[in-house]
Design an enzyme around this catalytic site. Structure first.
Site, mmCIF file in Angstrom:
data_model
loop_
_atom_site.group_PDB
_atom_site.id
_atom_site.type_symbol
_atom_site.label_atom_id
_atom_site.label_comp_id
_atom_site.label_asym_id
_atom_site.label_seq_id
_atom_site.Cartn_x
_atom_site.Cartn_y
_atom_site.Cartn_z
ATOM 1 N N LYS A 46 -6.333 -0.309 -5.874
ATOM 2 C CA LYS A 46 -5.705 0.815 -6.572
ATOM 3 C C LYS A 46 -6.485 1.245 -7.809
ATOM 4 C CE LYS A 46 -1.077 -0.241 -4.865
ATOM 5 N NZ LYS A 46 0.304 -0.670 -5.193
ATOM 6 N N GLY A 104 1.106 -0.140 2.473
ATOM 7 C CA GLY A 104 1.715 0.711 3.490
ATOM 8 C C GLY A 104 2.179 -0.074 4.702
ATOM 9 N N TRP A 144 -1.356 -8.440 -0.796
ATOM 10 C CA TRP A 144 -2.039 -7.237 -1.266
ATOM 11 C C TRP A 144 -1.417 -6.681 -2.537
ATOM 12 C CZ3 TRP A 144 -4.117 -3.628 3.173
ATOM 13 C CH2 TRP A 144 -5.159 -4.293 3.824
ATOM 14 N N HIS A 184 10.967 -6.785 -0.939
ATOM 15 C CA HIS A 184 10.314 -8.057 -0.616
ATOM 16 C C HIS A 184 9.620 -8.652 -1.839
ATOM 17 C CE1 HIS A 184 6.326 -6.200 -0.798
ATOM 18 N NE2 HIS A 184 6.851 -5.174 -0.149
ATOM 19 N N GLY A 185 9.388 -9.958 -1.791
ATOM 20 C CA GLY A 185 8.614 -10.603 -2.837
ATOM 21 C C GLY A 185 7.175 -10.118 -2.840
ATOM 22 N N GLU A 189 7.630 0.272 4.815
ATOM 23 C CA GLU A 189 7.057 0.905 3.633
ATOM 24 C C GLU A 189 6.524 2.291 3.999
ATOM 25 O OE1 GLU A 189 6.757 1.850 0.744
ATOM 26 O OE2 GLU A 189 5.967 0.056 -0.277
ATOM 27 N N ARG A 190 6.385 3.128 3.017
ATOM 28 C CA ARG A 190 5.720 4.415 3.208
ATOM 29 C C ARG A 190 4.302 4.173 3.725
ATOM 30 N NH1 ARG A 190 3.746 7.875 -2.015
ATOM 31 N NH2 ARG A 190 2.452 9.405 -0.910
ATOM 32 N N HIS A 191 3.860 4.988 4.680
ATOM 33 C CA HIS A 191 2.506 4.859 5.216
ATOM 34 C C HIS A 191 1.529 5.522 4.250
ATOM 35 C CE1 HIS A 191 -0.917 4.833 7.851
ATOM 36 N NE2 HIS A 191 -0.230 4.241 8.810
ATOM 37 N N SER A 239 3.531 -9.451 -2.199
ATOM 38 C CA SER A 239 2.697 -9.716 -1.025
ATOM 39 C C SER A 239 1.275 -10.066 -1.458
ATOM 40 C CB SER A 239 2.666 -8.482 -0.110
ATOM 41 O OG SER A 239 1.851 -7.469 -0.680
#
Length: 249
Positions: free
Chosen positions: A98, A22, A14, A9-10, A87-89, A12
């Site tokens: 981050k 996630g 976040w 995806h483009g 996505e991975r949770h 986001s």
């Protein structure tokens, strides 16, 4: 030969804010919308068309797919949505900045949470409102299928069965397939298709909004794969993903 196109995806909202996302259902940023249009242009200019598409149940991937299909005049295509391409949770990390998380826990620990193949971030409590059991889109899933956190290994364990049981038969029927998904669900599929070792997959980063084309032989083994787009732009976008946890100097 079979052709498969994977598309992260483009950007986001976040991604832009550099937060762990996630399963949080955030939308595309303005730049992410532009990236989706760029992906459509690259596919159009490369002569690609499709018979059906697969995506997750998260709006950043869904909207990316909508934009691409609209720009290609393919809005009529069948689209299959599945949580298995989510996505991975990221567990209790979801929503956290981050860089701030790196400053708090250290670069090595956060890098292990982000990229370690079998390492899971701290899990969400079942009472946490962010837990997927409170989200109606997952109401039909068994409790054991609802993650409170995931490693890449866990992500692969849900992506690969869907690939083998659902996507492979459609490829073998000669369908041209576009998968619009997420950085880690795509990393899981790339690991499986290419047989990437556990210690190597940790260094693989998937840029947002650049189509990744796989050419597969009759046994669905990769012949080659490549991104569509300017090589320098792809390099910069990939490095940007890799540097998201860099602390401020």
């Amino acid at each position: 030969m079979y052709t498969l196109v994977l598309l992260r995806h483009g950007e986001s909202a976040w991604n832009k804010e550099n937060r762990f996302t996630g399963w949080t259902d955030v939308d595309l940023s303005p730049q992410g919308i532009e990236e989706a249009h760029r992906a459509a242009t690259l596919l159009h200019d490369g002569g690609y068309s499709f018979d059906l598409a697969y995506t997750s149940v998260l709006k950043r991937a869904i909207r990316t797919l909508w934009i691409v299909l609209d720009d290609l005049d393919l809005m009529y295509l069948p689209v299959h949505h599945t949580w298995r391409l989510n996505e991975r949770h990221y567990g209790a990390l979801q929503g956290l900045d981050k860089r701030e998380t790196t400053e708090k826990f250290g670069k090595d620990q956060v890098q292990a949470w982000r990229r370690g193949y079998a390492v899971r971030p701290p899990a969400l409590e079942e009472t946490d409102p962010r837990h997927p059991r409170f989200d109606p889109r997952y109401a039909g899933l068994k409790k054991d299928d609802l993650p409170a956190t995931e490693s890449l290994e866990d992500t692969l364990a849900r992506v690969v069965p869907y690939w083998n049981e659902t996507i492979v038969p459609t490829l073998q029927d000669g369908k041209r397939i576009l998968i619009a998904a997420h950085g880690n669900s795509i990393r899981a599929l790339v690991k499986y298709l290419d047989g990437v070792p556990d210690d190597v997959i940790t260094g693989l980063n998937i840029p947002t909004g650049f189509p990744l084309v796989y050419e597969l032989d009759d046994d669905l083994h990769p012949i080659r794969h490549y991104y569509l787009g300017d090589e320098e732009e792809i390099r910069r976008a990939t490095e940007s993903v890799a540097s998201q946890t860099a602390t401020k100097k």
